[in-house]
Write a protein that holds these residues in place. Sequence first.
Motif, short mmCIF file in Angstrom:
data_model
loop_
_atom_site.label_atom_id
_atom_site.label_comp_id
_atom_site.label_asym_id
_atom_site.label_seq_id
_atom_site.Cartn_x
_atom_site.Cartn_y
_atom_site.Cartn_z
N GLU A 1 0.82 -1.21 0.00
CA GLU A 1 0.00 0.00 0.00
C GLU A 1 0.85 1.26 0.00
OE1 GLU A 1 -2.34 -0.54 3.47
OE2 GLU A 1 -3.74 -1.96 2.50
N ARG A 2 1.94 1.22 0.72
CA ARG A 2 2.88 2.34 0.77
C ARG A 2 4.18 1.83 1.38
NH1 ARG A 2 1.20 6.11 5.92
NH2 ARG A 2 0.46 4.42 7.26
N THR B 1 0.00 4.69 -2.81
CA THR B 1 -1.08 4.20 -3.64
C THR B 1 -2.35 4.96 -3.28
OG1 THR B 1 -1.63 2.44 -2.07
CG2 THR B 1 -0.05 1.90 -3.81
N ALA C 1 -0.83 9.59 -4.04
CA ALA C 1 -0.68 8.99 -5.36
C ALA C 1 -1.30 9.90 -6.41
CB ALA C 1 -1.35 7.62 -5.40
N GLN D 1 -0.03 2.75 -8.56
CA GLN D 1 1.10 3.00 -7.68
C GLN D 1 1.79 4.27 -8.14
OE1 GLN D 1 3.49 -0.58 -8.08
NE2 GLN D 1 2.66 -1.40 -6.18
#
Length: 294
Positions: A116-117, A131, A157, A163
């Motif tokens: 996710e990050r 994201t 993002a 991404q």
Amino acid sequence: MKSHRVARLSGNRLHLQEGPSDLVIAAFGGPSQTERAYAAAEDAFDGLLAELTGELRMLRQPLAAQPPALTGATARRMARACWAFRAQYITPMAAVAGAVADTVMAAMIAAAPRLERAYVNNGGDIAILVTPGHPLDIGVVPSLARARPEGFIRLHAAPHAAQHFRGIATSGWRGRSFSRGIADAVTVLARSAAEADAAATVIANATDVQDGAVLRRPAQELDPDSDLRHLPVTVDVGPLSPKAITAALNSGARTAEALLRDGLIEGALLSVADEWRSVGESSFALVRPTDTAP
């Protein structure tokens, strides 16, 4: 046999260290994705310093009309990030910390595509993955002599991007690399950590004023192996007049604005004697800690 040091830090962060490379890494996106990312980070880091050392002679040479014949992926990242600045004196070493962070981040993303990050922080030069719905706050310091962040950059993002890979880097005369300017800190946001690293170096060098409060010495007198050779670098900055502070900030901001127009950076924050200047505010807004979401 691995030559680097590895440890787990609080908050389930990973610490990798060898020589001047000192990485603090965090990944988010579920336990399996995180562990895959960390395993890939350690694999990518293993032997990376030796790879760069093998091409160190070329990496310390100023860029000229033809790209250097480098073979390592990280070495090539360094040269690509600095290539846009070859009209002035610059070597690929200006992007070394950011390029190392990029290499490790690329390996993490390949191994764990559902992160996710994440971030890979190499002494303040940071490769970042965000994201949609998972922004990341990065601390900003007004001086490399003071480690405490006094503001944060909130990175989101890009619209419609699954991404978004970005980089942020800070340079200044008190940093671990030499600077020709007098900025206490120049923080740059760019498409990659290597590009941010190179641009931060260039902008920090541009904060150059001739003033009796500024002491400079040839780089080679301080470090015989310095890639800056005979060029004067800042070793001390005394109390500056308001005129000198403004002149330094104006000079650095003009350089940052030119890089922004050319698409080489997304934004920059410059600090001289606790005076701030921002370039590219729409993508690089500074928020105070009290305004930061928990």
